[in-house]
Design a protein around this motif. Structure first.
Motif, PDB file in Angstrom:
ATOM      1  N   LYS A   1       0.842  -1.199   0.000  1.00 55.00           N
ATOM      2  CA  LYS A   1       0.000   0.000   0.000  1.00 55.00           C
ATOM      3  C   LYS A   1       0.876   1.248   0.000  1.00 55.00           C
ATOM      4  O   LYS A   1       1.874   1.324   0.740  1.00 55.00           O
ATOM      5  N   LEU A   2       0.479   2.227  -0.786  1.00 55.16           N
ATOM      6  CA  LEU A   2       1.170   3.520  -0.869  1.00 55.16           C
ATOM      7  C   LEU A   2       0.127   4.625  -0.719  1.00 55.16           C
ATOM      8  O   LEU A   2      -0.878   4.637  -1.435  1.00 55.16           O
ATOM      9  N   LYS A   3       0.345   5.503   0.237  1.00 58.49           N
ATOM     10  CA  LYS A   3      -0.583   6.621   0.444  1.00 58.49           C
ATOM     11  C   LYS A   3       0.204   7.858   0.853  1.00 58.49           C
ATOM     12  O   LYS A   3       1.358   7.774   1.317  1.00 58.49           O
ATOM     13  N   GLY A   4      -0.470   9.006   0.722  1.00 60.43           N
ATOM     14  CA  GLY A   4       0.172  10.261   1.084  1.00 60.43           C
ATOM     15  C   GLY A   4      -0.809  11.409   1.036  1.00 60.43           C
ATOM     16  O   GLY A   4      -1.939  11.276   0.537  1.00 60.43           O
ATOM     17  N   TYR A   5      -0.390  12.562   1.550  1.00 62.28           N
ATOM     18  CA  TYR A   5      -1.251  13.753   1.533  1.00 62.28           C
ATOM     19  C   TYR A   5      -0.381  15.002   1.635  1.00 62.28           C
ATOM     20  O   TYR A   5       0.791  14.959   2.062  1.00 62.28           O
ATOM     21  N   THR A   6      -0.978  16.103   1.256  1.00 62.71           N
ATOM     22  CA  THR A   6      -0.389  17.439   1.463  1.00 62.71           C
ATOM     23  C   THR A   6      -1.405  18.277   2.214  1.00 62.71           C
ATOM     24  O   THR A   6      -2.610  18.244   1.911  1.00 62.71           O
ATOM     25  N   TYR A   7      -0.922  19.035   3.194  1.00 62.43           N
ATOM     26  CA  TYR A   7      -1.793  19.810   4.085  1.00 62.43           C
ATOM     27  C   TYR A   7      -1.317  21.257   4.126  1.00 62.43           C
ATOM     28  O   TYR A   7      -0.110  21.531   4.136  1.00 62.43           O
ATOM     29  N   SER A   8      -2.266  22.158   4.205  1.00 62.29           N
ATOM     30  CA  SER A   8      -1.936  23.580   4.362  1.00 62.29           C
ATOM     31  C   SER A   8      -3.100  24.278   5.049  1.00 62.29           C
ATOM     32  O   SER A   8      -4.246  23.816   4.980  1.00 62.29           O
ATOM     33  N   ASP A   9      -2.823  25.404   5.734  1.00 64.85           N
ATOM     34  CA  ASP A   9      -3.878  26.196   6.368  1.00 64.85           C
ATOM     35  C   ASP A   9      -3.788  27.639   5.913  1.00 64.85           C
ATOM     36  O   ASP A   9      -3.044  27.970   4.983  1.00 64.85           O
ATOM     37  N   ALA A  10      -4.580  28.482   6.568  1.00 66.00           N
ATOM     38  CA  ALA A  10      -4.662  29.884   6.137  1.00 66.00           C
ATOM     39  C   ALA A  10      -3.395  30.660   6.447  1.00 66.00           C
ATOM     40  O   ALA A  10      -3.219  31.787   5.930  1.00 66.00           O
ATOM     41  N   TYR A  11      -2.527  30.100   7.253  1.00 66.85           N
ATOM     42  CA  TYR A  11      -1.296  30.791   7.617  1.00 66.85           C
ATOM     43  C   TYR A  11      -0.106  30.129   6.906  1.00 66.85           C
ATOM     44  O   TYR A  11      -0.194  29.795   5.733  1.00 66.85           O
ATOM     45  N   ASN A  12       0.969  29.900   7.607  1.00 64.33           N
ATOM     46  CA  ASN A  12       2.154  29.376   6.941  1.00 64.33           C
ATOM     47  C   ASN A  12       2.381  27.885   7.184  1.00 64.33           C
ATOM     48  O   ASN A  12       3.437  27.363   6.815  1.00 64.33           O
ATOM     49  N   ALA A  13       1.466  27.205   7.803  1.00 63.90           N
ATOM     50  CA  ALA A  13       1.659  25.799   8.133  1.00 63.90           C
ATOM     51  C   ALA A  13       1.527  24.934   6.882  1.00 63.90           C
ATOM     52  O   ALA A  13       0.581  25.094   6.090  1.00 63.90           O
ATOM     53  N   ARG A  14       2.480  24.018   6.720  1.00 61.21           N
ATOM     54  CA  ARG A  14       2.472  23.084   5.584  1.00 61.21           C
ATOM     55  C   ARG A  14       2.923  21.714   6.092  1.00 61.21           C
ATOM     56  O   ARG A  14       3.785  21.607   6.974  1.00 61.21           O
ATOM     57  N   GLU A  15       2.380  20.678   5.502  1.00 60.90           N
ATOM     58  CA  GLU A  15       2.761  19.329   5.903  1.00 60.90           C
ATOM     59  C   GLU A  15       2.590  18.383   4.724  1.00 60.90           C
ATOM     60  O   GLU A  15       1.578  18.443   4.002  1.00 60.90           O
ATOM     61  N   SER A  16       3.592  17.515   4.534  1.00 59.82           N
ATOM     62  CA  SER A  16       3.549  16.507   3.474  1.00 59.82           C
ATOM     63  C   SER A  16       3.882  15.147   4.074  1.00 59.82           C
ATOM     64  O   SER A  16       4.746  15.049   4.960  1.00 59.82           O
ATOM     65  N   ASN A  17       3.211  14.114   3.588  1.00 60.20           N
ATOM     66  CA  ASN A  17       3.400  12.788   4.157  1.00 60.20           C
ATOM     67  C   ASN A  17       3.295  11.732   3.063  1.00 60.20           C
ATOM     68  O   ASN A  17       2.439  11.821   2.173  1.00 60.20           O
ATOM     69  N   VAL A  18       4.205  10.725   3.135  1.00 60.53           N
ATOM     70  CA  VAL A  18       4.172   9.569   2.245  1.00 60.53           C
ATOM     71  C   VAL A  18       4.421   8.330   3.100  1.00 60.53           C
ATOM     72  O   VAL A  18       5.391   8.290   3.879  1.00 60.53           O
ATOM     73  N   VAL A  19       3.560   7.325   2.953  1.00 60.99           N
ATOM     74  CA  VAL A  19       3.681   6.094   3.725  1.00 60.99           C
ATOM     75  C   VAL A  19       3.655   4.912   2.765  1.00 60.99           C
ATOM     76  O   VAL A  19       2.719   4.767   1.974  1.00 60.99           O
ATOM     77  N   LEU A  20       4.674   4.070   2.856  1.00 64.07           N
ATOM     78  CA  LEU A  20       4.741   2.824   2.102  1.00 64.07           C
ATOM     79  C   LEU A  20       4.686   1.676   3.100  1.00 64.07           C
ATOM     80  O   LEU A  20       5.554   1.570   3.973  1.00 64.07           O
ATOM     81  N   SER A  21       3.682   0.815   2.973  1.00 61.13           N
ATOM     82  CA  SER A  21       3.505  -0.275   3.930  1.00 61.13           C
ATOM     83  C   SER A  21       3.142  -1.560   3.202  1.00 61.13           C
ATOM     84  O   SER A  21       2.721  -1.535   2.036  1.00 61.13           O
ATOM     85  N   GLY A  22       3.317  -2.674   3.892  1.00 54.60           N
ATOM     86  CA  GLY A  22       2.976  -3.959   3.306  1.00 54.60           C
ATOM     87  C   GLY A  22       3.245  -5.089   4.275  1.00 54.60           C
ATOM     88  O   GLY A  22       3.726  -4.879   5.402  1.00 54.60           O
ATOM     89  N   PHE A  23       2.933  -6.305   3.833  1.00 51.71           N
ATOM     90  CA  PHE A  23       3.197  -7.473   4.661  1.00 51.71           C
ATOM     91  C   PHE A  23       3.369  -8.698   3.777  1.00 51.71           C
ATOM     92  O   PHE A  23       2.897  -8.751   2.634  1.00 51.71           O
ATOM     93  N   LEU A  24       4.053  -9.694   4.329  1.00 55.84           N
ATOM     94  CA  LEU A  24       4.217 -11.016   3.730  1.00 55.84           C
ATOM     95  C   LEU A  24       3.796 -12.042   4.770  1.00 55.84           C
ATOM     96  O   LEU A  24       4.183 -11.941   5.937  1.00 55.84           O
ATOM     97  N   ASN A  25       3.017 -13.038   4.362  1.00 57.00           N
ATOM     98  CA  ASN A  25       2.499 -14.014   5.312  1.00 57.00           C
ATOM     99  C   ASN A  25       2.465 -15.400   4.681  1.00 57.00           C
ATOM    100  O   ASN A  25       2.030 -15.567   3.544  1.00 57.00           O
ATOM    101  N   GLU A  26       2.950 -16.390   5.424  1.00 52.56           N
ATOM    102  CA  GLU A  26       2.923 -17.787   4.987  1.00 52.56           C
ATOM    103  C   GLU A  26       2.073 -18.586   5.979  1.00 52.56           C
ATOM    104  O   GLU A  26       2.260 -18.498   7.195  1.00 52.56           O
TER     105      GLU A  26
END
Length: 614
Positions: free
Chosen positions: A281-306
């Motif tokens: 799974k690959l997900k991410g987002y970009t965030y901003s508000d009315a002022y100077n706050a900014r945030e970026s995120n990327v997450v790569l996750s997964g699993f293997l199961n036997e």
């Protein structure tokens, strides 16, 4: 058949007894010679004085003349002359006549024809094949296989739905959902949402907007999902101390813009032994508000199961990369998690054993190893299960999470990741009666650097900030959930939470109530009317100004935020297969409830509209 033979035998006896005498009498009277007559004589010397039988025959024939006629003149009517030269011999006449020809009047009707066929039914030879199957001694109820979903009853399924409405607080409401169709193998669609309302206070305005698209494809071996969403929310900092002069009020405006996307690839479930599964799974987002706050995120996750019979072994992991920026800082806040595990599962138990390895890097570096174990045991098979869990993790502090909890946050929010050092919980879950399910557990959490939201007054309103309890905080509590589904038409559910906070430095767990009760119901009256309702009771909470909260063990008296009770409900009426009418009411008791200090909720709010499916 037997009667016929007896009857024929009687006729023949009468013929042999009476026919000779009658034949001699008629021969003497008429002197005619009968046709087809053969006379044979037998001699005997047994009794020389015996009389000749001719006289006897003549006498008998005269007496039985009428009887012979009634038998259809079956006997011959002529006789041969008797030989009387040898008086010592015994003579006996034997008369041979033609075949008997019965008269219809003498017939006896047979009610049914005899079955002359003596047929024996055919019986195939039996063959026996013993089954080579072991007799199971397990008397437990076998687990039911998943049933295939029945087809939709609607002949023409509706893939799209739109709702619009208006309300008393200048409320504007709209929703729309669109999809390609019922094909589960390939789906795509989108949605839009809008809600805006205005309260009685100055600048008590709020607006929420969402739009998104999604897609899904199910292949022979793997499935692929993906979606893209965009949210834009806006509000004002209308919270002020009531003692403040209204001329000094100048609420600032805030908005949050979030663009997110995610996609995943997973192997389809296969009911085969020793299956190997995986997901990415690959997900991410970009965030901003009315002022100077900014945030970026990327997450790569997964699993293997036997899977090996009842034994599972695998590893899960994730790489969480985040950058956070405001006017006073620019951080790289990232985490790497690796979670190896093994699992055992039986009819009465389920065991998960593993560890959670977390490496924090960026503006702060640290390394942790936490337990990740869970045990479930069936106390009452099929009904009640006991579970115990022990785990730990690092909780990333993000601007997106803070703004979702409280939309009135200010600028330059302090960033510090909290650590769940050890979370212990134990409880019961299961089914008490048909349709009545429950879950109840007690817990004890140990948290380091617990984040707390506190008020921070300024010229543009009360903007909340974040402080951390620097130390190990303890949270003890009880959580209970109950869901009663009386039928397909009635569903009642509820959740209760009780928490006791033991802080390391702060005097209270600011703006966190100790008690919270939520409940709701869904009632399907008939095919036309549906009713929904919800209830919330929130206990007392406390708030402290940001400047005082920064001082450990501050003696400043906190502000009390009173407990409140909120009740909401809605009704939907389906006028036709495509058109529906709805009404929703919020804060039915019309109380000025405060979730955050000096930010009362909207009063009684009712809005309604129409929906259309196509």
């Amino acid at each position: 058949m037997k009667l016929r033979y007896i009857y024929t035998l009687l006729i023949l006896i009468s013929v042999f007894c009476f026919a000779p005498a009658g034949a001699q009498t008629r021969h003497k009277a008429k002197g005619k010679k009968p046709a087809a007559k053969v006379v044979a004589k037998k001699s005997a010397t047994k009794n020389p004085s015996a009389k000749a039988p001719a006289k006897k025959t003549l006498k008998t024939a005269v007496v039985q003349k009428s009887a012979a006629k009634s038998l259809g003149d079956a006997a011959a009517k002529n006789t041969a002359p008797v030989d009387t030269t040898n008086k010592n011999s015994l003579s006996e006449e034997i008369v041979v006549t033609t075949d008997y020809k019965p008269v219809l009047a003498d017939a006896v009707k047979i009610r049914r024809n005899p079955d002359l066929e003596d047929a024996t039914p055919y019986k195939a030879p039996l063959t026996y094949v013993p089954l080579d199957v072991r007799l199971e001694q397990n008397s437990d109820i076998r687990q039911l296989d998943a049933m295939k979903m029945p087809p939709q009853r609607d002949s023409i399924p509706k893939n799209n739905f739109v709702q619009i409405g208006l309300g008393n607080l200048k409320t504007t409401y709209g929703e729309g959902y669109f999809a390609t169709g019922p094909d589960e193998g390939l789906q795509a669609g989108g949605y839009v949402k809008h809600l805006a309302e205005q309260g009685s206070l100055y600048k008590q305005n709020e607006s929420s907007n969402e739009v998104g698209i999604f897609g899904k494809s199910v292949g022979t071996t793997n499935s692929v999902n993906g979606r893209i969403d965009y949210k834009y929310n806006s509000n004002y900092f209308y919270g002020f101390d009531p003692l403040t002069s209204t001329s000094e009020i100048d609420p600032g405006k805030q908005h949050f813009s979030v663009l997110s996307a995610e996609g995943d690839l997973a192997k389809n479930f296969a009911d085969v032994p020793n299956d190997f599964t995986y997901a990415l799974k690959l997900k991410g987002y970009t965030y901003s508000d009315a002022y100077n706050a900014r945030e970026s995120n990327v997450v790569l996750s997964g699993f293997l199961n036997e899977t090996v019979q009842q034994f599972y072994a695998g590893v899960a992991g994730s790489l969480d990369l985040t950058t956070q920026k405001d006017s006073l800082y620019n951080y790289n806040n990232s985490l790497l998690r690796i979670n190896p595990y093994i699992k055992f599962q039986g009819d009465l138990y389920k065991i998960d054993a593993g560890i959670n390895i977390v490496d924090q890097f960026g503006f702060s570096n640290s390394f942790y190893i936490f337990p990740a174990a869970k045990l479930e045991f069936s106390v009452v098979p099929k009904y009640v299960r006991l579970f115990v869990e022990a785990k730990g993790d690092v909780n990333k502090s993000t601007l997106l999470d803070f703004s979702t909890i409280n939309p009135f946050i200010g600028q330059n929010i302090a960033i510090k990741n909290s650590v769940d050092k050890l979370d212990l919980s134990a409880g019961l879950k299961g089914t008490l009666a048909p349709g009545l399910s429950f879950k109840a557990f007690i817990f004890r959490y140990s948290v380091k650097y617990m984040p707390l939201l506190v008020s921070n007054f300024g010229p543009t309103g009360n903007k909340f900030a974040v402080v951390y309890d620097n130390g190990d905080s303890r949270i003890n509590g009880l959580t209970g959930e109950l869901d009663y589904k009386a039928s397909d038409d009635v569903d009642v559910f509820g959740r209760v939470e009780f928490k006791d906070y033991q802080m390391a430095q702060q005097a209270q767990a600011w703006n966190l109530p100790k008690f919270k009760l939520t409940a709701g119901t869904t009632i399907h009256i008939n095919n036309k009317v549906d009713i929904t309702g919800s209830m919330l009771f929130r206990g007392t909470a406390y708030d402290l100004p940001y400047a005082d909260a920064l001082i450990p063990n501050s003696k400043v008296v906190p502000t009390t935020i009173s407990a409140f009770f909120d009740l909401s409900g809605g009704v939907t009426y389906k006028a036709t297969d495509k058109i529906s009418i709805f009404v929703k009411a919020n804060n039915i008791l019309d109380r000025t409830n405060e979730t955050w200090l000096y930010y009362p909720d909207y009063g009684f709010n009712i809005f309604g509209g129409v929906g259309y499916a196509f």
